[in-house]
Design an enzyme around this catalytic site. Structure first.
Site: not given
Ligand code: ADP
Length: 211
Positions: A13, A88, A127, A138, A149
């Protein structure tokens, strides 16, 4: 133009939002990034936000809506924006809808980036992000947090797909594969969606894509 991008964590995204916003010449507003900036600068708001983001839970709607409202009120958003990661929850979507309706405007399109779960977990564990010039992971990309998540996404965010489908705004994009393939599909999807809007102005030139 006002566009919303929704998709599970790891769907790309943020990457697609930046590419698309650039192409459309409007800002990409990412709640995740706004929150990370607050956390990094050590503000009181950042402290409150971090309690939720580090565990992979959603920041409460009131706090989120306030942060987004402040951002959308800035001059660069006057002509339009692309929302990445907001809304969200159904509650956030209703507040956005009412806020826009009060000013006589509506969203133009909602793009859903769809990727299967296996690929999501694979992408997120690989990532890396840059912080102060250093590549790192992250904090919320740890495998247990990623799984949490995804659960939060299924429970609280996935219902938005039906919400926006019912509003006639939803366009699904296959977000599997390479970044530029997905970018091309996203662009084409937006083109289709503006073509579907009754009374919408056609894209600039044939094959050039949406405004
Ligand atoms: P991802 O889509 O990969 O989960 P984001 O950068 O969009 O990453 O969001 C990171 C975190 O910020 C989320 O896990 C959540 O804690 C918080 N967050 C982002 N957007 C929202 C929102 N609209 N409402 C509540 N919390 C949010």
């Amino acid at each position: 133009m006002r566009i919303v991008l929704i998709g599970p964590p790891g769907s790309g995204k943020g990457t697609q939002a930046a590419l698309l916003a650039d192409r459309l010449g409007m800002p990409a507003v990412s709640t995740g990034e706004l929150f990370r900036a607050h956390v990094d600068s050590g503000t009181e708001l950042g402290r409150q936000v971090a309690a939720f983001t580090t565990s992979g839970d959603l920041v409460p709607d009131d706090l989120t809506v306030a942060v987004v409202a402040e951002r959308l009120a800035r001059p660069d958003c006057r002509q339009g924006y692309l929302l990445d990661g907001f809304p969200r929850t159904i509650g956030q979507a209703e507040r956005l809808r009412d806020e826009l309706a009060a000013r006589g405007i509506a969203l133009d399109a909602v793009l859903e980036l769809a990727v299967d779960d296996e690929e999501l977990v694979r992408r997120m564990s690989a990532r890396r992000v840059q912080v102060d010039g250093v590549w790192t992971t992250r904090a919320d990309d740890a495998p247990e947090t990623v799984r949490h998540r995804l659960v939060v996404y299924r429970e609280l965010t996935a219902p938005l797909v039906d919400f926006y489908r019912a509003a006639g705004l939803l366009v699904r994009v296959d977000a599997g594969g390479e970044v530029d393939e997905v970018a091309a599909r996203t662009w084409a999807a937006l083109d289709r969606s503006s073509a579907q809007q009754p009374g919408a102005a056609p894209p600039h030139g044939a094959g050039e894509g949406p405004r």
